[in-house]
Design a protein around this motif. Structure first.
Motif, PDB file in Angstrom:
ATOM      1  N   GLY A  27       0.786  -1.227   0.000  1.00  0.00           N
ATOM      2  CA  GLY A  27       0.000   0.000   0.000  1.00  0.00           C
ATOM      3  C   GLY A  27       0.813   1.270   0.000  1.00  0.00           C
ATOM      4  N   GLU A  32      -5.126   1.280  -7.958  1.00  0.00           N
ATOM      5  CA  GLU A  32      -6.189   0.287  -7.968  1.00  0.00           C
ATOM      6  C   GLU A  32      -5.553  -1.048  -8.341  1.00  0.00           C
ATOM      7  N   THR A  38      -4.817  -8.897  -6.553  1.00  0.00           N
ATOM      8  CA  THR A  38      -5.807  -9.147  -5.510  1.00  0.00           C
ATOM      9  C   THR A  38      -6.084 -10.636  -5.358  1.00  0.00           C
ATOM     10  N   GLN A 101      -7.856   2.218  -1.918  1.00  0.00           N
ATOM     11  CA  GLN A 101      -7.031   1.186  -1.285  1.00  0.00           C
ATOM     12  C   GLN A 101      -6.501   1.660   0.062  1.00  0.00           C
ATOM     13  N   ARG A 237      -9.321  -6.000   1.877  1.00  0.00           N
ATOM     14  CA  ARG A 237      -9.017  -4.920   0.936  1.00  0.00           C
ATOM     15  C   ARG A 237      -8.927  -5.475  -0.488  1.00  0.00           C
ATOM     16  N   GLN A 238      -8.259  -6.622  -0.612  1.00  0.00           N
ATOM     17  CA  GLN A 238      -8.155  -7.249  -1.925  1.00  0.00           C
ATOM     18  C   GLN A 238      -9.511  -7.774  -2.396  1.00  0.00           C
TER      19      GLN A 238
END
Length: 351
Positions: A27, A32, A38, A101, A237-238
């Motif tokens: 991060g 994106e 992801t 994110q 998050r993914q």
């Protein structure tokens, strides 16, 4: 369950290490993430949770392994519902995709902090007061009923705390990453990200209040409670970017969660009656009621989640087919785009 200080230390070190890696490596630049990024990360996180559950099963006993898997699945389900609220918050504040994110990472870290606090408080309460299971059970039953009555999350991005902040503070319309305030013309102005973090934080707090009684209804081991919550938060998050609008297709998720929470609430009440020490109930004596084994709880949770997912996907698929054929579902077409395509989360639910 005998968990040594070394085991606790390693668990905390690994958890912090993963979070630091997520913050400092993955991060460190706003972007994106791609589907490959992801998907790979999510697979690793789920594999770690399964591996930990198997390790617990073989080294601490099958009972604790079952308790972990039951707790992890329940917490993961609640976290996915939490993630759906995150999606609505992002859309409500029109958060640029490039900053989502970072905002999600903050939301997940806040969730971990709040749950850690409530885990500690819950452990102390259970150790000192056996009657707290009555409170936990009643709270879960109330939450389950509330979920059934209120399955529309449209107002979750605009809560009372956010409205209070909007009235008391001065804001700018400029986004600047995770910065919460900027200086313009000699004034300190809060950025839109400040409101996003406030909304995410209050949502995390509410979900922590739901999740901790639920997990303590499946295991009384603080170590399993903590690890189940940590693994349930990893990869969210993914998952947000991987599934996107697919989350909106889980139309029966709230009903499924309501049933699971109601079931665990009943389990807690039965346990409280079985261990009863409250003077005005059966004269302070134990009530001879059956208790629900954790293995049965695990089965109920798995079956409920499967039925919820299949029924949700079937309903949305039928809805999309009818839309493509010019059916009569036009009145509810706001949830998806034309030709059955999911709506853009930036436009859907926006204010």
């Amino acid at each position: 369950m005998n968990v040594s200080g070394l085991e606790w230390g390693i668990t905390l070190a690994v958890t912090i290490g993963i979070l630091l890696f997520d913050v400092l490596v993955i991060g460190r630049r706003p972007h994106e993430p791609s589907r490959r990024e992801t998907g790979t990360a999510l697979t690793i996180y789920i594999a770690l949770a399964v591996a930990f559950g198997l390790w617990t099963w073989f080294f601490h006993g099958s009972q604790y392994g079952v308790e972990f898997f039951a707790g992890w699945l329940t917490e993961y389900s609640l976290s996915v519902d939490n993630l759906f609220i995150f999606l609505i918050i992002m859309a409500s504040f029109n958060v640029p995709r490039i900053y989502q994110q970072q905002a999600l990472l903050v939301g997940i870290i806040l969730a971990l902090i709040f749950r850690g606090i409530f885990i500690a408080l819950g452990a102390v309460a259970i150790e000192q007061f056996s009657w707290v299971f009555y409170i936990f059970g009643a709270f879960l039953l109330y939450t389950a009923i509330k979920l059934v009555k209120d399955t529309d999350h449209d107002d979750d991005g605009d809560n009372a705390v956010v409205r209070f902040a909007q009235k008391r503070m001065k804001f700018t319309d400029t986004w600047d990453g995770l910065r919460l305030w900027v200086h313009e013309n000699g004034q300190r102005l809060m950025t839109p990200m400040f409101l996003v973090i406030v909304a995410l934080g209050t949502t995390d707090l509410i979900f922590a209040l739901d999740s901790i009684p639920a997990i303590y209804g499946l295991t009384r081991e603080p170590y399993l409670v903590f690890t189940a919550n940590v693994f349930a938060l990893m990869g969210l998050r993914q998952l947000y970017f991987l599934l996107g609008d697919m989350l909106k297709r889980l139309v029966y998720l709230s009903q499924g969660l309501a049933f699971i929470l109601f079931f665990i609430g009943v389990k807690l009440v039965l346990h409280a009656l079985h261990e009863n020490e409250v003077p005005f109930i059966n004269g302070g004596e134990n009530v001879p009621v059956p208790e629900i084994p954790t293995l049965l709880s695990l089965g109920v949770i798995i079956v409920t989640l499967l039925i919820t997912t299949v029924a949700s996907l079937y309903k949305t698929r039928v809805h999309d087919v009818r839309k493509n054929n010019g059916g009569s579902d036009e009145g509810s077409g706001g949830e998806s785009g034309d030709s059955g395509a999911p709506a853009d989360p930036q436009n859907d639910h926006s204010r």
